[in-house]
Design a protein around this motif. Structure first.
Motif, mmCIF file in Angstrom:
data_model
loop_
_atom_site.group_PDB
_atom_site.id
_atom_site.type_symbol
_atom_site.label_atom_id
_atom_site.label_comp_id
_atom_site.label_asym_id
_atom_site.label_seq_id
_atom_site.Cartn_x
_atom_site.Cartn_y
_atom_site.Cartn_z
ATOM 1 N N ILE A 37 0.812 -1.097 0.178
ATOM 2 C CA ILE A 37 -0.027 -0.009 -0.105
ATOM 3 C C ILE A 37 0.915 1.366 0.230
ATOM 4 C CG2 ILE A 37 -1.640 1.289 1.170
ATOM 5 C CD1 ILE A 37 -3.112 -1.352 0.318
ATOM 6 N N LEU A 38 0.760 2.197 -0.975
ATOM 7 C CA LEU A 38 1.288 3.499 -0.957
ATOM 8 C C LEU A 38 0.473 4.670 -0.390
ATOM 9 C CD1 LEU A 38 3.036 3.222 -4.267
ATOM 10 C CD2 LEU A 38 4.032 2.619 -2.352
ATOM 11 N N GLY A 39 1.081 5.383 0.547
ATOM 12 C CA GLY A 39 0.041 6.626 0.840
ATOM 13 C C GLY A 39 0.823 7.664 1.507
ATOM 14 N N ARG A 40 0.102 8.500 2.223
ATOM 15 C CA ARG A 40 0.379 9.608 2.915
ATOM 16 C C ARG A 40 0.577 9.237 4.523
ATOM 17 N NH1 ARG A 40 -4.075 12.972 3.235
ATOM 18 N NH2 ARG A 40 -4.309 12.791 5.309
ATOM 19 N N GLN A 41 1.700 9.727 5.255
ATOM 20 C CA GLN A 41 1.984 9.582 6.649
ATOM 21 C C GLN A 41 0.723 9.774 7.290
ATOM 22 O OE1 GLN A 41 4.245 12.530 8.387
ATOM 23 N NE2 GLN A 41 5.121 11.254 9.962
ATOM 24 N N ASP A 42 0.348 8.759 8.400
ATOM 25 C CA ASP A 42 -0.989 8.873 9.163
ATOM 26 C C ASP A 42 -0.286 9.084 10.553
ATOM 27 O OD1 ASP A 42 -3.250 8.748 10.654
ATOM 28 O OD2 ASP A 42 -4.038 6.973 9.470
ATOM 29 N N VAL A 43 -0.270 10.294 11.115
ATOM 30 C CA VAL A 43 0.357 10.384 12.479
ATOM 31 C C VAL A 43 -0.232 9.836 13.563
ATOM 32 C CG1 VAL A 43 1.717 12.300 11.603
ATOM 33 C CG2 VAL A 43 -0.727 12.703 12.640
ATOM 34 N N THR A 44 -1.875 9.678 13.302
ATOM 35 C CA THR A 44 -2.742 9.156 14.262
ATOM 36 C C THR A 44 -2.313 7.801 14.699
ATOM 37 O OG1 THR A 44 -4.433 8.684 12.809
ATOM 38 C CG2 THR A 44 -4.460 11.109 13.655
ATOM 39 N N GLY A 46 0.766 6.391 14.156
ATOM 40 C CA GLY A 46 2.127 6.361 14.495
ATOM 41 C C GLY A 46 3.064 6.039 13.343
ATOM 42 N N ASP A 47 2.555 6.324 12.061
ATOM 43 C CA ASP A 47 3.301 6.050 10.859
ATOM 44 C C ASP A 47 4.768 6.802 11.006
ATOM 45 O OD1 ASP A 47 1.434 4.479 9.983
ATOM 46 O OD2 ASP A 47 0.879 5.971 8.181
ATOM 47 N N PRO A 48 5.850 6.371 10.355
ATOM 48 C CA PRO A 48 7.140 6.958 10.338
ATOM 49 C C PRO A 48 7.155 7.934 9.228
ATOM 50 C CG PRO A 48 7.316 4.906 9.183
ATOM 51 C CD PRO A 48 5.868 4.910 9.734
ATOM 52 N N VAL A 49 8.371 8.721 9.228
ATOM 53 C CA VAL A 49 8.427 9.839 7.958
ATOM 54 C C VAL A 49 8.234 9.012 6.578
ATOM 55 C CG1 VAL A 49 9.730 11.253 9.693
ATOM 56 C CG2 VAL A 49 10.816 9.521 8.288
ATOM 57 N N PRO A 50 8.174 9.830 5.579
ATOM 58 C CA PRO A 50 7.876 9.373 4.161
ATOM 59 C C PRO A 50 9.616 8.552 3.955
ATOM 60 C CG PRO A 50 7.361 11.676 4.222
ATOM 61 C CD PRO A 50 8.383 11.499 5.680
ATOM 62 N N PHE A 51 9.257 7.783 2.964
ATOM 63 C CA PHE A 51 10.217 6.738 2.249
ATOM 64 C C PHE A 51 10.577 5.601 3.425
ATOM 65 C CE2 PHE A 51 11.087 11.031 0.352
ATOM 66 C CZ PHE A 51 10.103 10.778 -0.664
ATOM 67 N N ARG A 60 2.443 -4.819 3.274
ATOM 68 C CA ARG A 60 3.179 -3.672 3.898
ATOM 69 C C ARG A 60 2.921 -2.213 3.163
ATOM 70 N NH1 ARG A 60 9.139 -5.146 2.334
ATOM 71 N NH2 ARG A 60 9.671 -3.970 4.075
ATOM 72 N N LYS A 61 3.345 -1.286 3.932
ATOM 73 C CA LYS A 61 2.762 0.026 3.578
ATOM 74 C C LYS A 61 4.105 0.796 3.254
ATOM 75 C CE LYS A 61 0.116 4.289 4.770
ATOM 76 N NZ LYS A 61 -0.563 4.821 5.738
ATOM 77 N N LEU A 62 4.114 1.729 2.376
ATOM 78 C CA LEU A 62 5.348 2.606 2.147
ATOM 79 C C LEU A 62 4.890 4.093 2.038
ATOM 80 C CD1 LEU A 62 8.037 3.345 1.052
ATOM 81 C CD2 LEU A 62 7.335 3.128 -1.251
ATOM 82 N N ILE A 63 5.252 4.940 3.220
ATOM 83 C CA ILE A 63 4.996 6.153 3.331
ATOM 84 C C ILE A 63 5.687 6.915 2.261
ATOM 85 C CG2 ILE A 63 4.855 8.071 4.835
ATOM 86 C CD1 ILE A 63 3.742 5.507 5.872
ATOM 87 N N VAL A 64 4.900 7.722 1.259
ATOM 88 C CA VAL A 64 5.523 8.523 0.179
ATOM 89 C C VAL A 64 5.390 9.993 0.324
ATOM 90 C CG1 VAL A 64 5.185 6.783 -1.551
ATOM 91 C CG2 VAL A 64 3.284 8.278 -1.027
ATOM 92 N N THR A 65 4.593 10.286 1.471
ATOM 93 C CA THR A 65 4.438 11.982 1.628
ATOM 94 C C THR A 65 3.990 12.249 2.949
ATOM 95 O OG1 THR A 65 2.299 12.033 1.204
ATOM 96 C CG2 THR A 65 3.627 12.419 -0.775
ATOM 97 N N PRO A 66 4.679 13.524 3.483
ATOM 98 C CA PRO A 66 4.380 13.562 5.050
ATOM 99 C C PRO A 66 2.948 13.905 5.195
ATOM 100 C CG PRO A 66 5.466 15.510 3.875
ATOM 101 C CD PRO A 66 5.554 14.323 2.975
ATOM 102 N N TYR A 67 2.488 14.245 6.455
ATOM 103 C CA TYR A 67 1.004 14.040 6.775
ATOM 104 C C TYR A 67 0.515 15.450 6.323
ATOM 105 C CZ TYR A 67 -3.108 14.986 9.672
ATOM 106 O OH TYR A 67 -4.393 15.294 10.026
#
Length: 652
Positions: A37-44, A46-51, A60-67
């Protein structure tokens, strides 16, 4: 060994290092797992920073942009390989369409799934444009050809940088001529550049003079003789002149002509072309600057500026003038991207407004967390057209569609007016809910008021269709079931089709209660008269009645056992009016029901017969049904079972 699909992240034209949480280190290429899954950071959550990747049980999820990058959804793309690794499925689970490069692959619309053959990725990788400066490249075997995708220039949409660059060029050229200082360009230069930028940006891209304003400011800013905006028609693969300044006059001006080789160059290379200074004034009658207007990596147009021999100036000034054209080009790009975003937002808002109340639809556009899956206390309404099958058979399919569209349109308006959410239409059935995605403490009241409003429209609808539906089939009616309870609300469906709505027993009970309305109406006419019995229009459950904050008129009809629901359900009729003999009906029916539940069947018959003596109440379906049950048990006491007084219904 099967081929492996590898993924790279490109930000502003530069490849980004991906931190693989399973390997515990950064990688240039991420080997695609079975599902990513590719998507934006979800701070609620506890997602890490992008990439960086996160590993879950089934994906698995890949964070591609900040919140802060709200144009990218928390879950934007769903990449999945089939078990044999032969096909790559790309599902757009975000809110915006995703462009696929090369351009021949088109776009992946919201909720659309595209399938790519893994073997084909060896020869032709693909790029998925997550946002205007963020791309995902997919190839095989961890090898993605370099320079496969031409990179846009960094000045494409960075207007401030473009203005700075052209100002510094002016500074350097004037220092050379001896009338400027190292402190920088003059304020007049900056004012002139910013004035041209503002003139273009103030115009809406949908304005008919948007391109004309850009062409005019190119000429004024760079002292060009003429400038044109050329749009690229991808269907015909041709350039079309959409604006020229000065305005072309067929009586006095020659028709503008364009250098095909220069246009071919900018289309192939995605960068500006200018007449080389080495050509010399003696051999060049016209100097031109042509720069591409891009949307992501695709050329959508060009600015074509020209001046006659002897007016271009020295070589340094020629570079500066080319930069002038690029500054205005950047303004065009920003305007076109803004127009595209507005059109997408408007289209998305129209779609949302068809199902959500206006206030909620507006909020969803800016806060997609409202649609995330969660448990809520809600009220669900099912509405069905009584007599639909008979009428549709008599009037034909075309007229049925017109009739259905009219009726469902009126019913939908009642839902929206009372702040409900339209969930779906199933044939002649409408489904709606209250209590989510926005919190509504009085959701049960709103649902009941919407139901009353629907019944109130029946007279007008029957009158409107009286000349198109046979008289003996009128009037048609509605049966409505309403239930309240806790329910899981969010996206539901499959990778191929998504829907948003509630799921669980609360919904099933509402549907069964709507279906039970016809059980409270005997199908035979009265023995002594031609009485046609009528079902209750609106049934609500005990859970809904107890949730009501207002004192709406109801009549307790008893307990029913419906198909596939283990526990009995206490149901009530919701009255649309208390005029006439309603209070007499309610009091006598509920007294007769108490006598029936206490097994005083003779007393129940006498009480219910008192209702039938009143002409206005003689056609009441629930009264006749309860009287028939009391009479049957009075005549044959052995029929009284352990489940008495629950009425066992064997139909949905």
């Amino acid at each position: 060994m099967p081929v492996q699909v590898a993924l790279r992240v490109i930000l502003d034209g530069h490849q980004q290092t991906i931190f693989d949480d399973q390997l515990g280190r950064g990688v240039q290429e991420l080997i695609l797992p079975d599902r990513l899954i590719l998507g934006r950071q979800d701070v609620t959550k506890g997602d890490p920073v992008p990439f960086r990747t996160i590993t879950f049980t089934d994906h698995r999820k890949l964070i591609v942009t900040p919140y802060e990058r709200r144009e990218v959804s928390r879950r934007s793309l769903d990449l999945a390989l089939d078990p044999q690794g032969n096909y790559l499925r790309v599902g757009n689970i975000g809110t915006h369409e995703v462009e696929v490069v090369p351009g021949s692959e088109g776009r992946i619309a919201h909720q659309q799934v595209r399938t790519f053959v893994v073997e084909d990725l060896k020869q032709q990788p693909i790029r998925l444009m997550i946002a205007k400066n963020i791309a995902i490249e997919l190839g095989v075997n961890g090898v993605i050809p370099e320079r496969e995708f031409p990179e846009p220039t960094h000045s494409q949409t960075n207007i401030s940088q473009s203005v700075t660059d052209v100002a510094m060029m002016l500074r350097q050229s004037r220092m050379t001529d001896g009338y400027a200082t190292p402190s920088g360009p003059s304020s007049a230069d900056i004012e002139r550049i910013l004035g041209a930028v503002s003139a273009v940006l103030e115009k809406a891209a949908s304005s008919p003079d948007f391109f004309m304003t850009a062409a005019e400011n190119v000429c004024r800013l760079g002292n060009f003789d003429s400038c044109s905006y050329l749009g690229l028609d991808l269907t015909a693969n041709q350039w079309q002149c959409e604006a020229t300044w000065p305005v072309y006059d067929s009586g006095r001006n020659e028709r503008p002509h364009f250098d095909g080789k220069a246009l071919e160059y900018i289309w192939s290379n995605r960068r500006t072309w200018a007449t080389p200074s080495s050509f010399g004034e003696a051999t060049v009658s016209e100097r031109i600057v042509v720069t591409p207007v891009l949307s992501h990596d695709s050329v959508v147009g060009a600015l074509y500026a020209s001046k006659q021999q002897g007016m271009l100036g020295d070589d340094v000034l020629a570079d500066c003038e080319a930069k002038f054209v690029e500054v205005i080009r950047d303004c065009l790009t920003v305007g076109l991207e803004r127009l595209k975003q507005e059109q997408e937002a408007a289209k998305h808002q129209v779609c949302l407004a068809q199902f959500f109340p206006p206030g909620i639809a507006d909020r969803i556009l800016y806060d997609e967390t409202l649609l995330e899956t969660r448990e809520e206390n809600i009220t669900v309404l099912f509405c069905d057209i009584r007599g639909f099958s008979t009428i549709s058979s008599a009037v034909g399919s075309v007229r049925t569609l017109d009739w259905l569209r009219d009726v469902l349109g009126e019913l939908s308006e009642s839902v929206i007016r009372h702040h409900g959410v339209l969930l779906e239409y199933v044939g002649d059935e409408l489904v709606a809910m209250w209590g989510a995605p926005d919190s509504q403490p009085n959701h049960a009241d709103l649902a009941c008021q919407a139901a009353i409003d629907m019944i109130g429209k029946l007279d007008r609808l029957n009158h409107a269709w009286s000349d198109r539906i046979p008289e003996h089939l009128l009037p048609f009616g509605l049966t409505i079931g309403i239930n309240t309870g806790d329910c899981v609300v969010g996206k539901k469906g499959t990778d191929y089709k998504y829907m948003w709505g509630p799921l669980g027993p609360t919904v099933n009970i509402a549907s069964r209660v709507q279906g039970a309305t016809k059980q409270f109406c005997p199908k035979r006419a009265g023995e002594e008269t031609a009485t046609v019995y009528l079902p209750p229009n609106i049934l609500i459950t005990e859970a809904t009645r107890l949730t009501l904050e207002t004192n709406l008129p109801t009549r307790h009809l008893g307990s029913i056992q419906v198909v596939n629901i283990p526990d009995p359900i206490r149901v009530h009729q919701l009255a649309t009016s208390t005029a006439g003999q309603w209070n007499h009906l309610r009091e006598n029916y509920e007294r007769g029901l108490q006598q029936f539940e206490s097994r005083n069947f003779l007393d129940a018959l006498n009480t219910l017969d008192n209702i039938a003596k009143i002409e206005e109440l003689r056609a009441d379906g629930p009264t006749r049904c309860l009287r028939d049950r009391a009479l049957a048990l009075l005549q044959n006491p052995k029929l009284v079972g352990d489940d008495h007084p629950t009425w066992l219904l064997d139909q949905k």
